[in-house]
Design a protein around this motif. Structure first.
Motif, PDB file in Angstrom:
ATOM      1  N   TRP A   1      -0.091   9.335 -37.039  1.00 22.31           N
ATOM      2  CA  TRP A   1      -0.673   9.498 -38.369  1.00 22.31           C
ATOM      3  C   TRP A   1       0.420   9.589 -39.424  1.00 22.31           C
ATOM      4  O   TRP A   1       0.293   9.024 -40.513  1.00 22.31           O
ATOM      5  CB  TRP A   1      -1.563  10.743 -38.427  1.00 22.31           C
ATOM      6  CG  TRP A   1      -2.944  10.470 -37.934  1.00 22.31           C
ATOM      7  CD1 TRP A   1      -3.471  10.861 -36.744  1.00 22.31           C
ATOM      8  CD2 TRP A   1      -3.967   9.727 -38.602  1.00 22.31           C
ATOM      9  NE1 TRP A   1      -4.759  10.414 -36.635  1.00 22.31           N
ATOM     10  CE2 TRP A   1      -5.091   9.708 -37.763  1.00 22.31           C
ATOM     11  CE3 TRP A   1      -4.036   9.081 -39.822  1.00 22.31           C
ATOM     12  CZ2 TRP A   1      -6.272   9.069 -38.121  1.00 22.31           C
ATOM     13  CZ3 TRP A   1      -5.219   8.446 -40.172  1.00 22.31           C
ATOM     14  CH2 TRP A   1      -6.315   8.447 -39.321  1.00 22.31           C
ATOM     15  N   ILE A   2       1.482  10.302 -39.126  1.00 18.38           N
ATOM     16  CA  ILE A   2       2.592  10.426 -40.070  1.00 18.38           C
ATOM     17  C   ILE A   2       3.174   9.051 -40.370  1.00 18.38           C
ATOM     18  O   ILE A   2       3.406   8.696 -41.528  1.00 18.38           O
ATOM     19  CB  ILE A   2       3.674  11.379 -39.526  1.00 18.38           C
ATOM     20  CG1 ILE A   2       3.125  12.811 -39.482  1.00 18.38           C
ATOM     21  CG2 ILE A   2       4.940  11.314 -40.385  1.00 18.38           C
ATOM     22  CD1 ILE A   2       4.016  13.779 -38.743  1.00 18.38           C
ATOM     23  N   THR A   3       3.376   8.252 -39.345  1.00 17.56           N
ATOM     24  CA  THR A   3       3.906   6.898 -39.511  1.00 17.56           C
ATOM     25  C   THR A   3       2.961   6.049 -40.359  1.00 17.56           C
ATOM     26  O   THR A   3       3.399   5.330 -41.266  1.00 17.56           O
ATOM     27  CB  THR A   3       4.132   6.242 -38.139  1.00 17.56           C
ATOM     28  OG1 THR A   3       5.066   7.038 -37.400  1.00 17.56           O
ATOM     29  CG2 THR A   3       4.672   4.829 -38.275  1.00 17.56           C
TER      30      THR A   3
ATOM     31  N   LYS B   1       2.250   4.631 -47.990  1.00 15.22           N
ATOM     32  CA  LYS B   1       3.013   4.994 -49.192  1.00 15.22           C
ATOM     33  C   LYS B   1       4.004   3.885 -49.553  1.00 15.22           C
ATOM     34  O   LYS B   1       4.131   3.517 -50.713  1.00 15.22           O
ATOM     35  CB  LYS B   1       3.747   6.314 -48.952  1.00 15.22           C
ATOM     36  CG  LYS B   1       4.442   6.839 -50.170  1.00 15.22           C
ATOM     37  CD  LYS B   1       5.057   8.199 -49.925  1.00 15.22           C
ATOM     38  CE  LYS B   1       5.750   8.708 -51.161  1.00 15.22           C
ATOM     39  NZ  LYS B   1       6.299  10.036 -50.998  1.00 15.22           N
ATOM     40  N   LYS B   2       4.693   3.343 -48.536  1.00 14.94           N
ATOM     41  CA  LYS B   2       5.642   2.250 -48.788  1.00 14.94           C
ATOM     42  C   LYS B   2       4.939   1.038 -49.384  1.00 14.94           C
ATOM     43  O   LYS B   2       5.508   0.316 -50.198  1.00 14.94           O
ATOM     44  CB  LYS B   2       6.352   1.834 -47.495  1.00 14.94           C
ATOM     45  CG  LYS B   2       7.543   2.676 -47.150  1.00 14.94           C
ATOM     46  CD  LYS B   2       8.465   2.000 -46.157  1.00 14.94           C
ATOM     47  CE  LYS B   2       7.875   1.964 -44.775  1.00 14.94           C
ATOM     48  NZ  LYS B   2       8.821   1.523 -43.748  1.00 14.94           N
ATOM     49  N   LEU B   3       3.687   0.813 -48.975  1.00 15.39           N
ATOM     50  CA  LEU B   3       2.920  -0.319 -49.480  1.00 15.39           C
ATOM     51  C   LEU B   3       2.363  -0.063 -50.876  1.00 15.39           C
ATOM     52  O   LEU B   3       1.784  -0.954 -51.499  1.00 15.39           O
ATOM     53  CB  LEU B   3       1.771  -0.644 -48.521  1.00 15.39           C
ATOM     54  CG  LEU B   3       2.190  -1.217 -47.168  1.00 15.39           C
ATOM     55  CD1 LEU B   3       0.995  -1.270 -46.229  1.00 15.39           C
ATOM     56  CD2 LEU B   3       2.803  -2.600 -47.333  1.00 15.39           C
TER      57      LEU B   3
END
Length: 60
Positions: free
Chosen positions: A30-32, A38-40
């Motif tokens: 889930w963290i990944t 967020k990066k997207l």
């Protein structure tokens, strides 16, 4: 899964709130996924809408 204390940052629309949480188990998958979203550039609301959509789609 990771078990320890963490500081989380929550943007409630009125600003960022930092909160320390103890003895929490975090799922690394889930963290990944959240970091990738967020990066997207996805917003928290977009992630929520996606999760609601998937949940509704999988209801029997």
């Amino acid at each position: 899964m990771t078990d320890s204390s963490h500081i989380i940052c929550i943007n409630d629309g009125g600003g960022v709130v930092k909160k320390k949480i103890e003895n929490v188990v975090l799922d690394q998958e889930w963290i990944t996924l959240i970091k990738e979203a967020k990066k997207l550039g996805l917003s928290l609301e977009e992630v929520r809408q996606f999760l609601v959509h998937i949940r509704e789609k999988t209801k029997v």
